[in-house]
Scaffold this motif. Sequence first.
Motif, PDB file in Angstrom:
ATOM      1  N   MET A 284       0.838  -1.177   0.000  1.00 17.42           N
ATOM      2  CA  MET A 284       0.000   0.000   0.000  1.00 17.42           C
ATOM      3  C   MET A 284       0.876   1.230   0.000  1.00 17.42           C
ATOM      4  SD  MET A 284      -3.085  -0.994   2.570  1.00 17.42           S
ATOM      5  CE  MET A 284      -2.875  -2.645   3.155  1.00 17.42           C
ATOM      6  N   VAL A 285       0.946   1.845  -1.116  1.00 19.21           N
ATOM      7  CA  VAL A 285       1.841   2.971  -1.350  1.00 19.21           C
ATOM      8  C   VAL A 285       1.600   4.097  -0.345  1.00 19.21           C
ATOM      9  CG1 VAL A 285       2.541   4.682  -3.051  1.00 19.21           C
ATOM     10  CG2 VAL A 285       1.822   2.424  -3.808  1.00 19.21           C
ATOM     11  N   THR A 286       2.677   4.607   0.232  1.00 20.25           N
ATOM     12  CA  THR A 286       2.564   5.796   1.081  1.00 20.25           C
ATOM     13  C   THR A 286       3.392   6.947   0.523  1.00 20.25           C
ATOM     14  OG1 THR A 286       4.358   5.040   2.495  1.00 20.25           O
ATOM     15  CG2 THR A 286       2.109   4.482   3.177  1.00 20.25           C
ATOM     16  N   HIS A 287       4.229   6.658  -0.447  1.00 16.86           N
ATOM     17  CA  HIS A 287       5.014   7.694  -1.120  1.00 16.86           C
ATOM     18  C   HIS A 287       4.964   7.416  -2.608  1.00 16.86           C
ATOM     19  CE1 HIS A 287       8.181  10.426  -2.287  1.00 16.86           C
ATOM     20  NE2 HIS A 287       8.743   9.433  -2.933  1.00 16.86           N
ATOM     21  N   VAL A 288       4.698   8.438  -3.394  1.00 19.07           N
ATOM     22  CA  VAL A 288       4.665   8.277  -4.839  1.00 19.07           C
ATOM     23  C   VAL A 288       6.007   8.732  -5.391  1.00 19.07           C
ATOM     24  CG1 VAL A 288       3.516   8.963  -6.964  1.00 19.07           C
ATOM     25  CG2 VAL A 288       2.193   8.698  -4.864  1.00 19.07           C
ATOM     26  N   PRO A 289       6.770   7.785  -5.949  1.00 18.76           N
ATOM     27  CA  PRO A 289       8.055   8.175  -6.529  1.00 18.76           C
ATOM     28  C   PRO A 289       7.835   9.014  -7.784  1.00 18.76           C
ATOM     29  CG  PRO A 289       7.598   5.872  -7.007  1.00 18.76           C
ATOM     30  CD  PRO A 289       6.497   6.365  -6.106  1.00 18.76           C
ATOM     31  N   SER A 290       8.837   9.775  -8.141  1.00 19.49           N
ATOM     32  CA  SER A 290       8.749  10.588  -9.341  1.00 19.49           C
ATOM     33  C   SER A 290       8.559   9.678 -10.552  1.00 19.49           C
ATOM     34  CB  SER A 290      10.023  11.415  -9.503  1.00 19.49           C
ATOM     35  OG  SER A 290       9.928  12.211 -10.659  1.00 19.49           O
ATOM     36  N   GLU A 291       7.717  10.140 -11.477  1.00 19.54           N
ATOM     37  CA  GLU A 291       7.469   9.356 -12.676  1.00 19.54           C
ATOM     38  C   GLU A 291       8.678   9.367 -13.599  1.00 19.54           C
ATOM     39  OE1 GLU A 291       6.460  13.555 -13.862  1.00 19.54           O
ATOM     40  OE2 GLU A 291       6.290  12.361 -12.072  1.00 19.54           O
ATOM     41  N   GLU A 292       8.710   8.386 -14.471  1.00 23.56           N
ATOM     42  CA  GLU A 292       9.706   8.420 -15.533  1.00 23.56           C
ATOM     43  C   GLU A 292       9.430   9.662 -16.373  1.00 23.56           C
ATOM     44  OE1 GLU A 292      12.293   6.291 -16.149  1.00 23.56           O
ATOM     45  OE2 GLU A 292      11.745   5.350 -14.233  1.00 23.56           O
ATOM     46  N   HIS A 293      10.461  10.289 -16.869  1.00 18.46           N
ATOM     47  CA  HIS A 293      10.282  11.501 -17.660  1.00 18.46           C
ATOM     48  C   HIS A 293       9.253  11.260 -18.768  1.00 18.46           C
ATOM     49  CE1 HIS A 293      11.229  15.339 -19.421  1.00 18.46           C
ATOM     50  NE2 HIS A 293      11.334  14.746 -20.591  1.00 18.46           N
ATOM     51  N   GLY A 294       8.217  12.086 -18.775  1.00 17.97           N
ATOM     52  CA  GLY A 294       7.198  12.002 -19.810  1.00 17.97           C
ATOM     53  C   GLY A 294       6.123  10.959 -19.585  1.00 17.97           C
ATOM     54  N   ASP A 295       6.161  10.241 -18.460  1.00 22.15           N
ATOM     55  CA  ASP A 295       5.154   9.198 -18.211  1.00 22.15           C
ATOM     56  C   ASP A 295       4.002   9.770 -17.398  1.00 22.15           C
ATOM     57  OD1 ASP A 295       3.741   6.834 -17.945  1.00 22.15           O
ATOM     58  OD2 ASP A 295       5.096   5.994 -16.447  1.00 22.15           O
ATOM     59  N   GLU A 296       3.212  10.611 -18.035  1.00 19.06           N
ATOM     60  CA  GLU A 296       2.074  11.226 -17.352  1.00 19.06           C
ATOM     61  C   GLU A 296       1.077  10.175 -16.879  1.00 19.06           C
ATOM     62  OE1 GLU A 296      -1.364  14.623 -18.074  1.00 19.06           O
ATOM     63  OE2 GLU A 296      -0.200  13.904 -19.781  1.00 19.06           O
ATOM     64  N   ARG A 297       0.841   9.163 -17.699  1.00 16.82           N
ATOM     65  CA  ARG A 297      -0.101   8.108 -17.311  1.00 16.82           C
ATOM     66  C   ARG A 297       0.376   7.412 -16.040  1.00 16.82           C
ATOM     67  NH1 ARG A 297      -2.645   6.231 -22.747  1.00 16.82           N
ATOM     68  NH2 ARG A 297      -1.704   7.764 -24.112  1.00 16.82           N
ATOM     69  N   GLY A 298       1.663   7.079 -16.011  1.00 17.19           N
ATOM     70  CA  GLY A 298       2.223   6.421 -14.834  1.00 17.19           C
ATOM     71  C   GLY A 298       2.107   7.287 -13.592  1.00 17.19           C
ATOM     72  N   ALA A 299       2.330   8.587 -13.747  1.00 18.59           N
ATOM     73  CA  ALA A 299       2.230   9.501 -12.598  1.00 18.59           C
ATOM     74  C   ALA A 299       0.792   9.556 -12.085  1.00 18.59           C
ATOM     75  CB  ALA A 299       2.707  10.898 -12.992  1.00 18.59           C
ATOM     76  N   LEU A 300      -0.168   9.695 -12.982  1.00 20.12           N
ATOM     77  CA  LEU A 300      -1.569   9.756 -12.566  1.00 20.12           C
ATOM     78  C   LEU A 300      -2.001   8.456 -11.890  1.00 20.12           C
ATOM     79  CD1 LEU A 300      -3.039  11.554 -15.709  1.00 20.12           C
ATOM     80  CD2 LEU A 300      -2.771  12.530 -13.420  1.00 20.12           C
ATOM     81  N   LEU A 301      -1.612   7.330 -12.467  1.00 21.24           N
ATOM     82  CA  LEU A 301      -1.978   6.031 -11.886  1.00 21.24           C
ATOM     83  C   LEU A 301      -1.300   5.820 -10.532  1.00 21.24           C
ATOM     84  CD1 LEU A 301      -1.880   3.935 -15.159  1.00 21.24           C
ATOM     85  CD2 LEU A 301      -3.927   4.424 -13.774  1.00 21.24           C
TER      86      LEU A 301
END
Length: 178
Positions: free
Chosen positions: A1-18
């Motif tokens: 259960m995620v408690t910290h969201v790591p920075s997304e890969e550059h340009g991975d907006e979908r990954g960041a939102l998810l």
Amino acid sequence: MVTHVPSEEHGDERGALLAFLEEQRGGIRRSLLGLTDEQAAAKPSASELSLGGLLKHVAEVEQSWIARAKGEQPAVHREPSNWHECFALVGDETVASQLAYWEKVAAETEAFARSVPSLDDTFPLPDQPWFPPGGRVSVRWVLLHLIRETARHAGHADIIRESLDGKTAFELVALAAK
């Protein structure tokens, strides 16, 4: 259960939102740790909200929005006569069954978000009085809406859980890590 969201890969907006959506899902999941179905059904405040009901609601809402984005009907049709069931476990529904359902819904959300050609793709809003007639929203909008909806209810879940047994989000994060 995620408690910290790591920075997304550059340009991975979908990954960041998810990733941010999954972080908020984790808040609701943590609030249910160690509770019985009876405790999860408790309503310890003036509100009608319970942890089990919040769990069911966020799973239904997520499924319904992704279905609409796909051009499909939501799995559950809510109207005034059954709206109250959106926030309560009924019949043979349990916390475990709703968690399993939400896991399936989350996988469908991720698969859809990663497969759609563009986050700019749009779909029509439902014909309901609280939406503008003929309105359309993008896939990006729906992912942001799901993050907002889930985060809002994760905050409710924190308060309900603390009201039930005094456990705070920090204690529940430590419990989840075990």
